[in-house]
Design a protein around this motif. Structure first.
Motif, PDB file in Angstrom:
ATOM      1  N   THR A   1       0.830  -1.223   0.000  1.00  0.00           N
ATOM      2  CA  THR A   1       0.000   0.000   0.000  1.00  0.00           C
ATOM      3  C   THR A   1       0.862   1.270   0.000  1.00  0.00           C
ATOM      4  O   THR A   1       0.372   2.373   0.256  1.00  0.00           O
ATOM      5  N   THR A   2       2.157   1.084  -0.265  1.00  0.00           N
ATOM      6  CA  THR A   2       3.107   2.200  -0.266  1.00  0.00           C
ATOM      7  C   THR A   2       3.812   2.281  -1.614  1.00  0.00           C
ATOM      8  O   THR A   2       4.093   1.263  -2.238  1.00  0.00           O
ATOM      9  N   ARG A   3       4.091   3.490  -2.041  1.00  0.00           N
ATOM     10  CA  ARG A   3       4.913   3.717  -3.223  1.00  0.00           C
ATOM     11  C   ARG A   3       5.976   4.759  -2.894  1.00  0.00           C
ATOM     12  O   ARG A   3       5.779   5.618  -2.035  1.00  0.00           O
ATOM     13  N   VAL A   4       7.081   4.652  -3.598  1.00  0.00           N
ATOM     14  CA  VAL A   4       8.131   5.664  -3.491  1.00  0.00           C
ATOM     15  C   VAL A   4       8.064   6.543  -4.732  1.00  0.00           C
ATOM     16  O   VAL A   4       8.123   6.038  -5.860  1.00  0.00           O
ATOM     17  N   ALA A   5       7.928   7.843  -4.526  1.00  0.00           N
ATOM     18  CA  ALA A   5       7.986   8.802  -5.634  1.00  0.00           C
ATOM     19  C   ALA A   5       9.402   9.366  -5.672  1.00  0.00           C
ATOM     20  O   ALA A   5       9.815  10.104  -4.776  1.00  0.00           O
ATOM     21  N   ALA A   6      10.146   8.967  -6.704  1.00  0.00           N
ATOM     22  CA  ALA A   6      11.535   9.413  -6.870  1.00  0.00           C
ATOM     23  C   ALA A   6      11.591  10.386  -8.042  1.00  0.00           C
ATOM     24  O   ALA A   6      11.538   9.978  -9.206  1.00  0.00           O
ATOM     25  N   ALA A   7      11.669  11.669  -7.741  1.00  0.00           N
ATOM     26  CA  ALA A   7      11.599  12.701  -8.784  1.00  0.00           C
ATOM     27  C   ALA A   7      12.977  13.291  -9.041  1.00  0.00           C
ATOM     28  O   ALA A   7      13.628  13.785  -8.117  1.00  0.00           O
ATOM     29  N   TYR A   8      13.392  13.264 -10.309  1.00  0.00           N
ATOM     30  CA  TYR A   8      14.721  13.786 -10.628  1.00  0.00           C
ATOM     31  C   TYR A   8      14.904  13.918 -12.140  1.00  0.00           C
ATOM     32  O   TYR A   8      14.185  13.289 -12.926  1.00  0.00           O
ATOM     33  N   GLU A   9      15.872  14.732 -12.531  1.00  0.00           N
ATOM     34  CA  GLU A   9      16.204  14.858 -13.947  1.00  0.00           C
ATOM     35  C   GLU A   9      17.035  13.645 -14.347  1.00  0.00           C
ATOM     36  O   GLU A   9      18.200  13.513 -13.938  1.00  0.00           O
ATOM     37  N   GLN A  10      16.475  12.795 -15.138  1.00  0.00           N
ATOM     38  CA  GLN A  10      17.069  11.487 -15.392  1.00  0.00           C
ATOM     39  C   GLN A  10      18.272  11.519 -16.321  1.00  0.00           C
ATOM     40  O   GLN A  10      19.023  10.553 -16.392  1.00  0.00           O
ATOM     41  N   GLN A  11      18.470  12.620 -17.028  1.00  0.00           N
ATOM     42  CA  GLN A  11      19.624  12.721 -17.937  1.00  0.00           C
ATOM     43  C   GLN A  11      20.869  13.264 -17.235  1.00  0.00           C
ATOM     44  O   GLN A  11      21.944  13.292 -17.826  1.00  0.00           O
ATOM     45  N   LEU A  12      20.717  13.700 -16.008  1.00  0.00           N
ATOM     46  CA  LEU A  12      21.826  14.318 -15.285  1.00  0.00           C
ATOM     47  C   LEU A  12      22.521  13.272 -14.421  1.00  0.00           C
ATOM     48  O   LEU A  12      21.896  12.646 -13.566  1.00  0.00           O
ATOM     49  N   SER A  13      23.823  13.087 -14.639  1.00  0.00           N
ATOM     50  CA  SER A  13      24.541  11.999 -13.958  1.00  0.00           C
ATOM     51  C   SER A  13      24.549  12.168 -12.444  1.00  0.00           C
ATOM     52  O   SER A  13      24.454  11.176 -11.710  1.00  0.00           O
ATOM     53  N   VAL A  14      24.644  13.419 -11.962  1.00  0.00           N
ATOM     54  CA  VAL A  14      24.651  13.601 -10.509  1.00  0.00           C
ATOM     55  C   VAL A  14      23.313  13.178  -9.901  1.00  0.00           C
ATOM     56  O   VAL A  14      23.261  12.667  -8.785  1.00  0.00           O
ATOM     57  N   CYS A  15      22.233  13.397 -10.646  1.00  0.00           N
ATOM     58  CA  CYS A  15      20.917  12.978 -10.156  1.00  0.00           C
ATOM     59  C   CYS A  15      20.803  11.458 -10.160  1.00  0.00           C
ATOM     60  O   CYS A  15      20.218  10.867  -9.247  1.00  0.00           O
ATOM     61  N   ALA A  16      21.355  10.823 -11.182  1.00  0.00           N
ATOM     62  CA  ALA A  16      21.353   9.357 -11.237  1.00  0.00           C
ATOM     63  C   ALA A  16      22.156   8.783 -10.073  1.00  0.00           C
ATOM     64  O   ALA A  16      21.757   7.778  -9.459  1.00  0.00           O
ATOM     65  N   ASP A  17      23.274   9.418  -9.751  1.00  0.00           N
ATOM     66  CA  ASP A  17      24.100   8.976  -8.619  1.00  0.00           C
ATOM     67  C   ASP A  17      23.320   9.101  -7.307  1.00  0.00           C
ATOM     68  O   ASP A  17      23.361   8.213  -6.453  1.00  0.00           O
ATOM     69  N   ARG A  18      22.623  10.222  -7.151  1.00  0.00           N
ATOM     70  CA  ARG A  18      21.846  10.446  -5.928  1.00  0.00           C
ATOM     71  C   ARG A  18      20.701   9.442  -5.825  1.00  0.00           C
ATOM     72  O   ARG A  18      20.439   8.899  -4.752  1.00  0.00           O
ATOM     73  N   GLN A  19      20.035   9.193  -6.957  1.00  0.00           N
ATOM     74  CA  GLN A  19      18.929   8.237  -6.966  1.00  0.00           C
ATOM     75  C   GLN A  19      19.410   6.841  -6.578  1.00  0.00           C
ATOM     76  O   GLN A  19      18.764   6.143  -5.789  1.00  0.00           O
ATOM     77  N   LYS A  20      20.549   6.434  -7.105  1.00  0.00           N
ATOM     78  CA  LYS A  20      21.098   5.118  -6.756  1.00  0.00           C
ATOM     79  C   LYS A  20      21.390   5.050  -5.260  1.00  0.00           C
ATOM     80  O   LYS A  20      21.075   4.061  -4.591  1.00  0.00           O
ATOM     81  N   GLY A  21      21.986   6.110  -4.730  1.00  0.00           N
ATOM     82  CA  GLY A  21      22.278   6.158  -3.300  1.00  0.00           C
ATOM     83  C   GLY A  21      21.015   6.125  -2.462  1.00  0.00           C
ATOM     84  O   GLY A  21      20.961   5.457  -1.418  1.00  0.00           O
ATOM     85  N   GLU A  22      19.971   6.821  -2.906  1.00  0.00           N
ATOM     86  CA  GLU A  22      18.704   6.856  -2.172  1.00  0.00           C
ATOM     87  C   GLU A  22      18.081   5.458  -2.093  1.00  0.00           C
ATOM     88  O   GLU A  22      17.624   5.028  -1.032  1.00  0.00           O
ATOM     89  N   GLU A  23      18.091   4.763  -3.202  1.00  0.00           N
ATOM     90  CA  GLU A  23      17.539   3.406  -3.205  1.00  0.00           C
ATOM     91  C   GLU A  23      18.317   2.489  -2.263  1.00  0.00           C
ATOM     92  O   GLU A  23      17.722   1.739  -1.477  1.00  0.00           O
ATOM     93  N   GLU A  24      19.636   2.557  -2.344  1.00  0.00           N
ATOM     94  CA  GLU A  24      20.458   1.640  -1.543  1.00  0.00           C
ATOM     95  C   GLU A  24      20.458   2.031  -0.070  1.00  0.00           C
ATOM     96  O   GLU A  24      20.491   1.159   0.811  1.00  0.00           O
ATOM     97  N   GLY A  25      20.419   3.324   0.219  1.00  0.00           N
ATOM     98  CA  GLY A  25      20.336   3.757   1.610  1.00  0.00           C
ATOM     99  C   GLY A  25      19.014   3.352   2.240  1.00  0.00           C
ATOM    100  O   GLY A  25      18.964   2.921   3.398  1.00  0.00           O
ATOM    101  N   PHE A  26      17.932   3.472   1.468  1.00  0.00           N
ATOM    102  CA  PHE A  26      16.612   3.074   1.953  1.00  0.00           C
ATOM    103  C   PHE A  26      16.584   1.574   2.246  1.00  0.00           C
ATOM    104  O   PHE A  26      16.106   1.146   3.305  1.00  0.00           O
ATOM    105  N   ALA A  27      17.092   0.785   1.326  1.00  0.00           N
ATOM    106  CA  ALA A  27      17.102  -0.675   1.495  1.00  0.00           C
ATOM    107  C   ALA A  27      17.896  -1.081   2.728  1.00  0.00           C
ATOM    108  O   ALA A  27      17.500  -1.986   3.476  1.00  0.00           O
ATOM    109  N   ALA A  28      19.017  -0.404   2.949  1.00  0.00           N
ATOM    110  CA  ALA A  28      19.858  -0.738   4.101  1.00  0.00           C
ATOM    111  C   ALA A  28      19.145  -0.433   5.413  1.00  0.00           C
ATOM    112  O   ALA A  28      19.284  -1.177   6.395  1.00  0.00           O
TER     113      ALA A  28
END
Length: 327
Positions: free
Chosen positions: A161-188
């Motif tokens: 019953t939960t969703r994660v809304a991950a909003a970011y500019e997908q063409q920007l490498s720094v945003c992709a890096d942050r998104q990857k970190g957010e996913e892995e930090g959340f999982a941990a």
């Protein structure tokens, strides 16, 4: 013999004093540093420009020319042409598009002007990375995700019953890096990760709000939302969209990245879905960029490959002690 020795010592002292005098004069040679910024009207970049100017004042005889090119890559190249033509002593640049990196680096190298990329790293045509001043994107994201994961675990929400809304500019490498970190930090922190809906934006509040509104409309069955993004604009825009759709603050876990927008609710004493944020100081980055350039120019030393600023998670309880104010 004693007179000869005394004369030699005196001569040595005079030579040393003369050398010291020259070095001191060199240390205060007037310098002009260009700071070319994307999105220069966003609070983070306003703070960055202020930090650059404050550092210039502290170093003495340094002038900083700030140029706001918004998100226009052509304007950034034009600004580079102007600054190269004016023969500035150093350039810091926040590129609106990392694809112009090779051209920017070639222009600076061709004019023998020291250059640092600020916030968003850039590469030359051969793949070498320009000296960088800013944050570690992955580690920033990891801290955001970790905080969100802790809130999620405490809330006891069910993944279905939960969703994660991950909003970011997908063409920007720094945003992709942050998104990857957010996913892995959340999982941990949380152990399990609900379905993540990646929302492509232009990194602005309005675009994040509009695009998240469409996502919420398409998922009426979802009771709880976790929100993160590439910056505070994305996160607060998405939280606003959820609020406008009728979600209550206790059904939203939003963790910003920047804290310069999330803090506004806290300063006003409002309860909202903005539960925490990673505080990043644009002032510190601007200051560090100018310091690195000036020290390199005056000391004739290579620019450091990376200058990484520190970050801190803030909440409604501690933001004022950490940030001092919410501008």
């Amino acid at each position: 013999m004693k007179k000869l020795i005394g004369a030699a010592v005196a001569s040595g002292i005079l030579t040393s004093l003369a050398t010291l005098s020259i070095a001191t004069a060199a240390d205060t040679t007037p310098l002009t540093i260009a700071y070319i910024q994307k999105q220069g009207d966003q609070q983070y970049f306003v703070d960055e420009a202020t930090g650059a100017k404050d550092e210039a004042k502290a170093l003495g005889n340094v002038k900083v020319d700030v140029v706001n090119v918004q998100m226009d890559a052509n304007a950034a190249i034009s600004a580079m042409n102007v600054m190269v033509g004016q023969k500035v002593n150093g350039i810091a640049i926040v590129v609106p598009d990392q694809q112009i990196g090779p051209q920017v680096i070639d222009m600076a190298n061709g004019a023998s002007i020291p250059l640092v990329s600020s916030d968003d790293p850039i590469k030359s045509g051969t793949g070498s990375v320009a000296p960088f001043v800013g944050f570690d994107g992955y580690q920033m994201g990891y801290k955001v995700g970790q905080a969100a994961g802790m809130f999620y675990k405490t809330a006891g929400w069910a993944p279905d019953t939960t969703r994660v809304a991950a909003a970011y500019e997908q063409q920007l490498s720094v945003c992709a890096d942050r998104q990857k970190g957010e996913e892995e930090g959340f999982a941990a922190a949380a152990g399990t990760v609900p379905t993540i809906i990646k929302i492509g934006t232009d990194n602005s509040v309005v675009d994040a709000q509009n695009r998240t509104s469409a996502v919420v409309t398409a998922n009426p069955q979802i009771k709880h939302w976790v929100v993160w993004g590439c910056n505070d604009e994305n996160e607060t825009g998405a939280v606003t969209a959820l609020t406008n759709a009728g979600m209550t603050p206790d059904g939203i876990i939003g963790v910003g990245l920047g804290a310069y927008l999330t803090c506004k609710d806290w300063q006003a004493g409002q309860t909202s879905g903005n539960k925490a944020a990673l505080f990043i100081s644009g002032h510190d980055v601007g200051s560090a960029a100018v310091k690195a350039l000036v020290e390199s120019i005056r000391n004739k030393t290579p620019l450091p490959a990376k200058t990484i600023a520190t970050t801190t998670i803030v909440t409604p309880a501690n933001w004022k002690a950490v940030m001092g104010s919410c501008s």
